[in-house]
Scaffold this active site. Structure first.
Site: not given
Length: 240
Positions: A91, A123-124, A160, A196
């Site tokens: 997020g 991700s985060a 990413h 990714e």
């Protein structure tokens, strides 16, 4: 230091379903976990904690693991201390970091991960395992008390990661490569840029790059390398 972590660039690869590309790996990773503690603080698209936890819960139900959000516990510190496995979803990294600071969870989360508790970050949730969050791709939509994060690894993560493409050269905006080089002008902490579908499986001192694609490591401005899957990053950073 004990580690049993999966640090993924993304939760969903293009054309795939949520965490589906990691299903077999996660089934083994959380093999002894009946209830997984989920940290939904990053709130992608501003969704509620309950909505985000439900998304994670639907996937893990397919591998017979229950999911409970940290917000469902009265004492989030005890929730982390008692967790058999932890997943921090992706997020916005600024929102995630701000909320972890507000709840004073950095020390307990770091201790838990370094004790060998199975951890998954996407991700985060991967960004926060680095030395700081300066190489996030996210907009600073909230103020954070500090950029410092868990410091599990001696590098930062850039999830990413996108390669420059010829058609992008018609656009005069900065590429991801340009941004990371700008970072290196002012910082001496290396960056592991994960494309990714790529992830790092870190078990003790074996930090193995997994997935089909190479990763790009920004050691210094004049030392940027592509590394192939199955490379042990621990050995690279031990030498550096």
């Amino acid at each position: 230091m004990q580690l049993n972590t999966i640090i993924a660039s993304t939760s969903t690869v293009y054309g795939g379903k949520y965490l589906e590309y990691l299903k077999e790996e996660l089934s083994e990773h959380f093999n002894d976990v009946e209830t997984l503690l989920f940290i939904p603080y990053a709130r992608p698209s501003g969704m509620t904690y309950d909505e985000y936890t439900e998304i994670a819960g639907k996937f893990f139900q397919s591998i017979a693991i229950k999911v409970k959000g940290i917000h469902e516990y009265k004492d989030p510190k005890k929730a982390i201390e008692n967790a058999k496995g932890i997943f921090t979803g992706g997020g916005n990294t600024f929102v995630l970091v701000k909320t972890i600071y507000e709840n004073d969870l950095w020390n307990v989360l770091r201790k838990k991960i370094l004790s060998g508790t199975p951890y998954l970050g996407t991700s985060a949730g991967s960004n926060i395992t680095g030395q700081n969050m300066k190489t996030t791709n996210d907009m600073p939509i909230v103020e954070v008390p500090s950029y410092q994060t868990l410091g599990i690894f001696p590098f930062n993560i850039n999830p990413h990661y996108l390669d420059p493409k010829p058609e992008l050269l018609k656009h005069m905006g900065e590429t991801r490569d340009t941004r990371l080089k700008e970072y290196l002008h002012f910082n001496n902490i290396p960056v592991v840029a994960l494309r990714e579908g790529s992830y790092i499986q870190a078990i003790n001192n074996h930090w193995i790059l997994k997935g089909d694609l190479p990763a790009r490591i920004y050691f210094e401005l004049d030392d940027i390398k592509e590394i192939e899957p199955e490379t042990n990053l621990y050995q690279l950073f031990k030498k550096s």
